[in-house]
Design an enzyme around this catalytic site. Structure first.
Site, PDB file in Angstrom:
ATOM      1  N   CYS A 174       0.872  -1.174   0.000  1.00  0.00           N
ATOM      2  CA  CYS A 174       0.000   0.000   0.000  1.00  0.00           C
ATOM      3  C   CYS A 174       0.908   1.223   0.000  1.00  0.00           C
ATOM      4  O   CYS A 174       1.588   1.503   0.993  1.00  0.00           O
ATOM      5  CB  CYS A 174      -0.907  -0.016   1.232  1.00  0.00           C
ATOM      6  SG  CYS A 174      -2.018   1.389   1.269  1.00  0.00           S
ATOM      7  N   CYS A 181      -4.693   6.221  -4.319  1.00  0.00           N
ATOM      8  CA  CYS A 181      -4.073   4.896  -4.182  1.00  0.00           C
ATOM      9  C   CYS A 181      -2.619   5.045  -4.642  1.00  0.00           C
ATOM     10  O   CYS A 181      -2.356   5.362  -5.814  1.00  0.00           O
ATOM     11  CB  CYS A 181      -4.822   3.890  -5.060  1.00  0.00           C
ATOM     12  SG  CYS A 181      -4.033   2.278  -5.136  1.00  0.00           S
TER      13      CYS A 181
HETATM   14  N1  LIG Z   1      -6.612  -2.131  -2.533  1.00  0.00           N
HETATM   15  C1  LIG Z   1      -5.252  -2.459  -2.841  1.00  0.00           C
HETATM   16  C2  LIG Z   1      -4.322  -2.323  -1.692  1.00  0.00           C
HETATM   17  C3  LIG Z   1      -4.202  -0.912  -1.185  1.00  0.00           C
HETATM   18  C4  LIG Z   1      -3.476   0.016  -2.129  1.00  0.00           C
HETATM   19  C5  LIG Z   1      -3.297   1.353  -1.504  1.00  0.00           C
HETATM   20  N2  LIG Z   1      -4.467   2.122  -1.307  1.00  0.00           N
HETATM   21  C6  LIG Z   1      -2.152   2.155  -2.050  1.00  0.00           C
HETATM   22  O1  LIG Z   1      -2.047   3.323  -1.658  1.00  0.00           O
HETATM   23  O2  LIG Z   1      -1.306   1.627  -2.772  1.00  0.00           O
HETATM   24  C7  LIG Z   1      -5.145  -3.912  -3.333  1.00  0.00           C
HETATM   25  O3  LIG Z   1      -5.960  -4.758  -2.955  1.00  0.00           O
HETATM   26  O4  LIG Z   1      -4.203  -4.182  -4.106  1.00  0.00           O
END
Ligand SMILES: N[C@@H](CCC[C@H](N)C(=O)O)C(=O)O
Length: 286
Positions: free
Chosen positions: A81, A214
């Site tokens: 993340c 993200c």
């Molecule tokens: N939802 C993503 C994991 C989280 C990613 C995150 N928000 C970031 O900032 O990179 C997944 O399931 O791959």
């Protein structure tokens, strides 16, 4: 139980300090903590544990003292993340267990994290993988559009759309349809080029829904855009604007990607047992 709330460009997290690995962090507890109306509310949970004290972190213990045990809001696990690891670093510094430079173990491997004098946190995200296939993405009112598959190491599909108005019009309350779908799902980024090395982005995250930002997705978007225009690994700085703020990304000549952005600790909270019981019940019945 003591937890903290933090965010990186609006991608928000509950931090659960558990340095000795004593807590059983079940999917139900993750969902209860992340529930927007009955819990604290977050896109995910960051459990802070010594690498040596966690079954998934132990193999990294010789090179990284802390393991970021990241869970999506639905309770699922993810490799990495990019926003979360900056918030994780902000917590480690606040707890005075690291200085401005740390190696952090994640399920996707060890990442190096550094805090600058301005408070901006930079993460060496490692080398992206650009896959050859072009999955077709459908999200109303966008017609089916081929995207680029990028792993960082989380799975992403990046789709370029025409104008900021097209981006704003996208309906992302349901997961976009991706064909062929990857088993286990993927994160989907929609991007518009707003200038040289400037992107505007919205994202639908696997295991969460639409989020304000993200970090791995921001990096994937830059990798896809640079690959499409033939400027891979040119060491220039890209700026990516998301609903929750903006981050910068550099795809370096050695193939690694740097992500820089803010991290904010919002609050530190003590959860009492009765709340925890009620939140667990609410998450279980949701
Ligand atoms: N939802 C993503 C994991 C989280 C990613 C995150 N928000 C970031 O900032 O990179 C997944 O399931 O791959």
């Amino acid at each position: 139980m003591r937890v903290l709330k933090g965010h990186g460009t609006g991608n928000d997290f509950v931090l659960v300090p558990d340095l000795d690995g004593a807590l059983e962090l079940t999917p139900e507890l993750v969902r209860a903590l992340c529930a927007r109306h009955t819990g604290i509310g977050a896109d995910g949970v960051l459990r802070v544990v010594r690498a040596a004290k966690d079954p998934d972190g132990a193999r990294y213990a010789a090179d990284a003292e802390f393991f970021m045990d990241y869970r999506n809001a639905d309770g699922s696990l993810a490799e990495m993340c990019g926003n979360g690891v900056r918030v994780f670093m902000a917590y480690l510094q606040r707890a005075c267990v690291v200085d401005h430079d740390a190696a952090v173990a994640t399920r996707g491997g060890i990442v190096r994290v550094q805090t600058g004098a301005d408070g901006v946190i930079t993460v060496d995200m490692g080398q992206p993988r650009v896959l050859a296939d072009r999955p077709v993405v459908t999200a109303a009112p966008l017609p089916p559009t081929p995207g680029a598959r990028v792993e960082l190491p989380n799975p992403h599909v990046v789709v370029e759309v025409g104008e900021p108005a097209d981006l704003a019009a996208l309906e992302l309350s349901d997961p976009p349809l991706v064909e062929p779908a990857r088993p286990g799902g993927q994160n989907v980024e929609f991007v518009v080029r707003t200038g040289p090395r400037q992107l505007l982005m919205r994202v639908h995250e696997r295991g969460v829904g639409e989020t304000q930002s993200c970090g791995t997705g921001i990096c994937a978007a830059v990798v896809a855009a640079a690959t499409a225009e033939g400027s891979e690994r040119d060491d220039t700085v890209w700026q990516v604007q998301v609903p929750g703020g903006s981050c910068s990304v550099t795809w370096r000549a050695d193939g690694t990607v740097l992500l820089s952005g803010p991290a904010v600790i919002v609050a530190e909270l003590d959860l009492d047992d009765s709340w925890l019981e009620a939140a667990l019940a609410a998450a279980g019945s949701a």
